[in-house]
Enzyme design. Structure first.
Site, PDB file in Angstrom:
ATOM      1  N   ASN A  95      58.579 -40.955  41.994  1.00 44.90           N
ATOM      2  CA  ASN A  95      59.909 -40.502  41.627  1.00 44.90           C
ATOM      3  C   ASN A  95      59.580 -39.147  42.100  1.00 44.90           C
ATOM      4  O   ASN A  95      58.944 -38.314  41.320  1.00 44.90           O
ATOM      5  CB  ASN A  95      59.916 -40.543  40.064  1.00 44.90           C
ATOM      6  CG  ASN A  95      60.913 -39.938  39.551  1.00 44.90           C
ATOM      7  OD1 ASN A  95      61.847 -39.011  40.007  1.00 44.90           O
ATOM      8  ND2 ASN A  95      61.389 -40.182  38.255  1.00 44.90           N
ATOM      9  N   HIS A 137      68.979 -42.902  42.202  1.00 46.78           N
ATOM     10  CA  HIS A 137      67.948 -42.007  42.167  1.00 46.78           C
ATOM     11  C   HIS A 137      66.514 -43.185  42.028  1.00 46.78           C
ATOM     12  O   HIS A 137      66.522 -44.003  41.492  1.00 46.78           O
ATOM     13  CB  HIS A 137      67.640 -41.364  40.811  1.00 46.78           C
ATOM     14  CG  HIS A 137      66.558 -40.807  40.223  1.00 46.78           C
ATOM     15  ND1 HIS A 137      65.782 -40.205  40.978  1.00 46.78           N
ATOM     16  CD2 HIS A 137      65.663 -40.898  39.168  1.00 46.78           C
ATOM     17  CE1 HIS A 137      64.695 -39.493  40.375  1.00 46.78           C
ATOM     18  NE2 HIS A 137      64.588 -39.932  39.376  1.00 46.78           N
ATOM     19  N   CYS A 139      66.619 -35.119  37.564  1.00 49.38           N
ATOM     20  CA  CYS A 139      66.649 -36.076  38.659  1.00 49.38           C
ATOM     21  C   CYS A 139      68.101 -36.195  39.206  1.00 49.38           C
ATOM     22  O   CYS A 139      68.414 -36.953  40.048  1.00 49.38           O
ATOM     23  CB  CYS A 139      66.055 -37.263  38.440  1.00 49.38           C
ATOM     24  SG  CYS A 139      64.328 -37.321  37.934  1.00 49.38           S
TER      25      CYS A 139
HETATM   26  N1  ACO Z   1      48.285 -47.851  33.475  1.00 51.51           N
HETATM   27  C1  ACO Z   1      48.020 -48.884  32.510  1.00 51.51           C
HETATM   28  N2  ACO Z   1      48.493 -49.124  31.405  1.00 51.51           N
HETATM   29  C2  ACO Z   1      49.365 -48.147  31.125  1.00 51.51           C
HETATM   30  C3  ACO Z   1      49.803 -47.212  31.776  1.00 51.51           C
HETATM   31  C4  ACO Z   1      49.288 -47.033  33.078  1.00 51.51           C
HETATM   32  N3  ACO Z   1      49.683 -45.940  34.143  1.00 51.51           N
HETATM   33  N4  ACO Z   1      50.845 -46.335  31.269  1.00 51.51           N
HETATM   34  C5  ACO Z   1      50.992 -46.979  30.144  1.00 51.51           C
HETATM   35  N5  ACO Z   1      50.351 -48.039  30.133  1.00 51.51           N
HETATM   36  C6  ACO Z   1      50.227 -48.932  28.911  1.00 51.51           C
HETATM   37  C7  ACO Z   1      50.713 -48.370  27.363  1.00 51.51           C
HETATM   38  O1  ACO Z   1      49.597 -47.504  26.876  1.00 51.51           O
HETATM   39  C8  ACO Z   1      51.174 -49.546  26.742  1.00 51.51           C
HETATM   40  O2  ACO Z   1      49.959 -50.043  26.366  1.00 51.51           O
HETATM   41  P1  ACO Z   1      49.939 -50.842  24.720  1.00 51.51           P
HETATM   42  O3  ACO Z   1      50.994 -51.654  24.744  1.00 51.51           O
HETATM   43  O4  ACO Z   1      48.510 -51.092  24.416  1.00 51.51           O
HETATM   44  O5  ACO Z   1      50.419 -49.418  23.860  1.00 51.51           O
HETATM   45  C9  ACO Z   1      51.550 -50.340  27.981  1.00 51.51           C
HETATM   46  O6  ACO Z   1      50.947 -50.141  29.085  1.00 51.51           O
HETATM   47  C10 ACO Z   1      53.018 -50.729  27.836  1.00 51.51           C
HETATM   48  O7  ACO Z   1      53.626 -49.442  28.047  1.00 51.51           O
HETATM   49  P2  ACO Z   1      55.308 -49.163  28.091  1.00 51.51           P
HETATM   50  O8  ACO Z   1      55.602 -47.662  28.184  1.00 51.51           O
HETATM   51  O9  ACO Z   1      55.880 -49.977  27.061  1.00 51.51           O
HETATM   52  O10 ACO Z   1      55.539 -49.723  29.561  1.00 51.51           O
HETATM   53  P3  ACO Z   1      56.839 -49.925  29.968  1.00 51.51           P
HETATM   54  O11 ACO Z   1      57.047 -51.404  30.516  1.00 51.51           O
HETATM   55  O12 ACO Z   1      58.142 -49.743  29.306  1.00 51.51           O
HETATM   56  O13 ACO Z   1      56.967 -49.339  31.390  1.00 51.51           O
HETATM   57  C11 ACO Z   1      57.996 -47.174  32.253  1.00 51.51           C
HETATM   58  C12 ACO Z   1      56.784 -47.644  31.385  1.00 51.51           C
HETATM   59  C13 ACO Z   1      57.235 -47.517  33.800  1.00 51.51           C
HETATM   60  C14 ACO Z   1      57.619 -45.458  32.065  1.00 51.51           C
HETATM   61  C15 ACO Z   1      59.096 -47.578  31.897  1.00 51.51           C
HETATM   62  O14 ACO Z   1      59.527 -47.329  30.639  1.00 51.51           O
HETATM   63  C16 ACO Z   1      60.263 -46.761  33.023  1.00 51.51           C
HETATM   64  O15 ACO Z   1      60.268 -46.647  34.113  1.00 51.51           O
HETATM   65  N6  ACO Z   1      60.935 -45.863  32.062  1.00 51.51           N
HETATM   66  C17 ACO Z   1      62.159 -45.068  32.950  1.00 51.51           C
HETATM   67  C18 ACO Z   1      61.531 -43.885  33.498  1.00 51.51           C
HETATM   68  C19 ACO Z   1      62.362 -43.164  34.432  1.00 51.51           C
HETATM   69  O16 ACO Z   1      63.232 -43.612  34.997  1.00 51.51           O
HETATM   70  N7  ACO Z   1      62.441 -41.866  34.536  1.00 51.51           N
HETATM   71  C20 ACO Z   1      63.162 -41.336  35.289  1.00 51.51           C
HETATM   72  C21 ACO Z   1      63.859 -39.889  34.867  1.00 51.51           C
HETATM   73  S1  ACO Z   1      62.755 -38.795  35.464  1.00 51.51           S
HETATM   74  C22 ACO Z   1      63.532 -37.249  35.443  1.00 51.51           C
HETATM   75  O17 ACO Z   1      64.480 -36.971  35.180  1.00 51.51           O
HETATM   76  C23 ACO Z   1      62.448 -36.218  36.041  1.00 51.51           C
END
Ligand code: ACO
Length: 318
Positions: A273, A243, A112
């Site tokens: 993304n 990004h 990214c």
């Molecule tokens: N729908 C419903 N529930 C979901 C989903 C979904 N799509 N995905 C995960 N959950 C659930 C999980 O299973 C978890 O359930 P549990 O508590 O029962 O175990 C719960 O939701 C919370 O999951 P978390 O992973 O803790 O959610 P979080 O609030 O951290 O959000 C996210 C996750 C959106 C991925 C966040 O961490 C994020 O944006 N991180 C940064 C990612 C990023 O910026 N990437 C860019 C780089 S990409 C590149 O270089 C190609």
């Protein structure tokens, strides 16, 4: 010495739109979860088209907009983590189909952060005497994903966009800062190539994109924000084109930067993304909407970050 100036921008999004509700029809997720955690409402998905097809459309638009002969291009650089092949590069495929016979061509792999890395590289070529070139970020992330993994599949989208650079007396890409931390390489992996040589009997590993979401979240809010603050110093900036991964990350970064959220335009709700394509897609949309104008002297910062880990900042006076 001459410098690079952006004289045209362009984007290409595949036609098919997949909404959060579309995903929720067959995946254990919901529009409410995706929007509240990320801001994403929908994404474009390329069906038959591959990364090079989308990048070629962008290259053709750039050449048309600038009304130039492709033979006058010195380079074609493509940033991608989803090339059609390991070889040839997407850039070579585009160069060939565009008829840019005089141009050197290669891909940049910085996930990214790819577009920022590629534009910084292009600027260095311009400073060493090249006169004209194309830089594109293009991704078909949909082919990298495990579509059964709801924690990553809902986040990404496909698309491509880029810029045409031309030699100028005055610097336009004023400052660059590129960084990497390979010790955290396992935070985001994608496209592992299984060892299939006949002398090896080891087990297969998953090739799908895997991400430590929390780890990347902390990396963005700590390392990337710190580097951006250092990079900006006392400079006054009109817009920050970050990004487009997550609305909440951008809002928190704006707060940490002590800058109004209005300076941080977003379009991730419409595209998800798109990795290396996200910043140039946003740039082209802002130019089209007359929020940014080429030749306006507006100061914009481009900040990319992601797998590698790799990140980078560019300060551009349009
Ligand atoms: N729908 C419903 N529930 C979901 C989903 C979904 N799509 N995905 C995960 N959950 C659930 C999980 O299973 C978890 O359930 P549990 O508590 O029962 O175990 C719960 O939701 C919370 O999951 P978390 O992973 O803790 O959610 P979080 O609030 O951290 O959000 C996210 C996750 C959106 C991925 C966040 O961490 C994020 O944006 N991180 C940064 C990612 C990023 O910026 N990437 C860019 C780089 S990409 C590149 O270089 C190609």
């Amino acid at each position: 010495m001459s410098f690079g100036k952006i004289i045209a921008t362009a984007r290409y999004l595949p036609e098919k739109i997949v909404t959060n509700d579309d995903l929720a029809e067959w995946m254990d997720t919901s529009d409410e979860w995706i929007q509240s955690r990320t801001g994403i409402k929908q994404r474009h998905i390329a069906e038959a088209e591959n990364t090079s097809d989308m990048c070629l459309q962008v290259a053709k638009k750039l050449v048309d907009k600038a009304a130039i002969d492709p033979l006058s291009l010195d380079f074609v650089i493509v940033a991608t983590m989803s090339p059609d092949y390991t070889s040839p590069s997407v850039a070579c495929q585009v160069q060939g189909q565009l008829g840019a016979k005089q141009a050197m061509a290669f891909d940049v792999a910085a996930a990214c952060a790819g577009f920022v890395y590629a534009l910084a590289t292009a600027e260095n070529f311009m400073r060493s005497g090249m006169k004209r070139g194309i830089v594109i970020g293009g991704e078909k992330t949909s082919k990298l994903l495990d579509w059964q993994d709801r924690s990553s599949a809902v986040l990404f989208g496909d698309g491509a966009a880029g810029v045409l650079l031309e030699a100028s007396e005055e610097p336009s890409i004023i400052k660059q800062m590129l960084r990497a931390d390979g010790e955290r390489a396992s935070s985001l992996t994608s496209g592992f190539r299984n060892n299939c040589n006949v002398f090896y009997e080891g087990s297969e590993t998953s090739t799908a994109l895997a991400m430590d979401g929390r780890g990347i979240w902390n990396f963005a809010l700590n390392d990337v924000t710190k580097s951006l603050k250092e990079f900006i110093g006392d400079e006054s900036v009109d817009y920050y084109l970050l990004h487009q991964a997550n609305k909440r990350i951008i809002e928190k970064m704006a707060r940490k930067m002590n800058e109004p959220i209005e300076k941080f335009p977003m379009n991730l709700m419409n595209y998800g993304n798109t990795s290396a394509a996200s910043i140039p897609i946003l740039l082209d949309e802002l130019v089209e909407a007359n929020i940014l104008s080429l030749n306006s002297n507006q100061k914009v910062v481009l900040t990319g970050y992601g797998g590698g880990l790799a990140w980078g900042n560019l300060l551009i006076q349009l």
